[in-house]
Write a protein that holds these residues in place. Structure first.
Motif, short mmCIF file in Angstrom:
data_model
loop_
_atom_site.label_atom_id
_atom_site.label_comp_id
_atom_site.label_asym_id
_atom_site.label_seq_id
_atom_site.Cartn_x
_atom_site.Cartn_y
_atom_site.Cartn_z
N GLY A 49 0.72 -1.20 -0.16
CA GLY A 49 -0.02 -0.13 0.00
C GLY A 49 0.90 1.29 -0.06
O GLY A 49 2.10 1.16 -0.12
N PRO A 50 0.04 2.32 0.33
CA PRO A 50 1.07 3.81 0.25
C PRO A 50 1.87 3.85 1.06
O PRO A 50 2.66 4.99 1.12
N ASN A 51 1.75 3.33 2.37
CA ASN A 51 2.66 3.50 3.58
C ASN A 51 3.77 2.74 3.37
O ASN A 51 4.79 2.61 4.37
N TYR A 52 4.10 2.03 2.30
CA TYR A 52 5.40 1.31 2.06
C TYR A 52 6.20 1.94 0.83
O TYR A 52 6.99 1.29 0.43
N TRP A 53 6.54 3.26 1.22
CA TRP A 53 7.53 3.95 0.52
C TRP A 53 8.82 3.64 0.67
O TRP A 53 9.51 3.57 -0.13
N ASP A 54 9.41 3.28 1.89
CA ASP A 54 10.33 2.49 2.10
C ASP A 54 10.77 1.24 1.43
O ASP A 54 11.90 0.98 0.96
N THR A 55 9.80 0.46 1.49
CA THR A 55 9.79 -0.61 0.38
C THR A 55 10.32 -0.36 -0.77
O THR A 55 10.87 -0.83 -1.48
N ASP A 56 9.34 0.62 -1.43
CA ASP A 56 9.64 1.01 -2.67
C ASP A 56 10.87 1.57 -2.92
O ASP A 56 11.57 1.28 -4.08
N ILE A 57 11.58 2.22 -2.01
CA ILE A 57 12.96 2.66 -2.21
C ILE A 57 14.03 1.55 -2.24
O ILE A 57 14.87 1.64 -3.15
N TYR A 58 13.72 0.48 -1.70
CA TYR A 58 14.66 -0.56 -1.70
C TYR A 58 14.44 -1.35 -2.84
O TYR A 58 15.31 -1.92 -3.55
N LEU A 59 13.30 -1.50 -3.39
CA LEU A 59 13.04 -2.21 -4.72
C LEU A 59 13.73 -1.59 -5.77
O LEU A 59 14.46 -2.02 -6.85
N ASP A 60 13.51 -0.14 -5.86
CA ASP A 60 14.01 0.72 -6.87
C ASP A 60 15.58 0.55 -6.84
O ASP A 60 16.36 0.42 -7.77
N ALA A 61 16.22 0.82 -5.51
CA ALA A 61 17.70 0.60 -5.62
C ALA A 61 18.12 -0.90 -6.14
O ALA A 61 19.06 -0.98 -6.66
N ALA A 62 17.32 -2.02 -5.49
CA ALA A 62 17.98 -3.15 -5.94
C ALA A 62 17.74 -3.43 -7.55
O ALA A 62 18.78 -3.93 -8.12
N GLN A 63 16.90 -2.79 -8.27
CA GLN A 63 16.70 -2.94 -9.68
C GLN A 63 17.76 -1.97 -10.26
O GLN A 63 18.58 -2.59 -11.18
N ARG A 64 18.03 -1.04 -9.72
CA ARG A 64 19.24 0.01 -10.48
C ARG A 64 20.62 -1.00 -10.22
O ARG A 64 21.55 -0.89 -10.95
N ILE A 65 20.79 -1.52 -8.98
CA ILE A 65 21.99 -2.27 -8.72
C ILE A 65 22.25 -3.27 -9.67
O ILE A 65 23.16 -3.65 -10.40
N GLN A 66 21.18 -4.04 -10.06
CA GLN A 66 21.14 -5.12 -10.91
C GLN A 66 21.19 -4.76 -12.44
O GLN A 66 21.92 -5.47 -13.18
#
Length: 110
Positions: free
Chosen positions: A27-44
């Motif tokens: 949901g909308p309160n998981y913005w920290d999770t989105d940051i980690y997923l975005d960073a993992a994608q960028r690292i890959q």
């Protein structure tokens, strides 16, 4: 039951939670999770935190998320990002639990 049993049981549940395909709300309160997923994608994709993209925290959690995502590509995103710290925290917890009886014994002899 011993604390070591509960730590091992937790680790098994984490691995099952990452290996089994699950659908959980992100949901909308998981913005920290989105940051980690975005960073993992960028690292890959070959980018480096703090050089190719901005991070407000250290990059170890991002690298762990990328590594766990490579091991469990179908993992549920919320579990993946939130449990990325387990490879660091679990050994520390094991050391604390194993050292505890020794400390209690020393305190009893003081």
């Amino acid at each position: 039951m011993s604390p070591t049993f509960w730590i091992a049981a937790f680790l098994v549940m984490v691995i099952l939670g990452l290996a089994l395909p699950m659908r959980l709300p992100l949901g909308p309160n998981y913005w920290d999770t989105d940051i980690y997923l975005d960073a993992a994608q960028r690292i890959q994709l070959g980018q480096i935190p703090n050089i190719d993209f901005f991070t407000s925290i250290g990059s170890l959690g991002f690298y762990l998320t990328a590594w766990i995502r490579a091991v469990f590509p179908q993992a549920q995103p919320a579990l993946l990002a939130n449990w990325a710290i387990v490879p660091i925290s679990l050994p520390i917890l094991v050391l604390i639990v194993r050292a505890r009886p020794e400390r209690v014994e020393r305190l009893g002899h003081s």
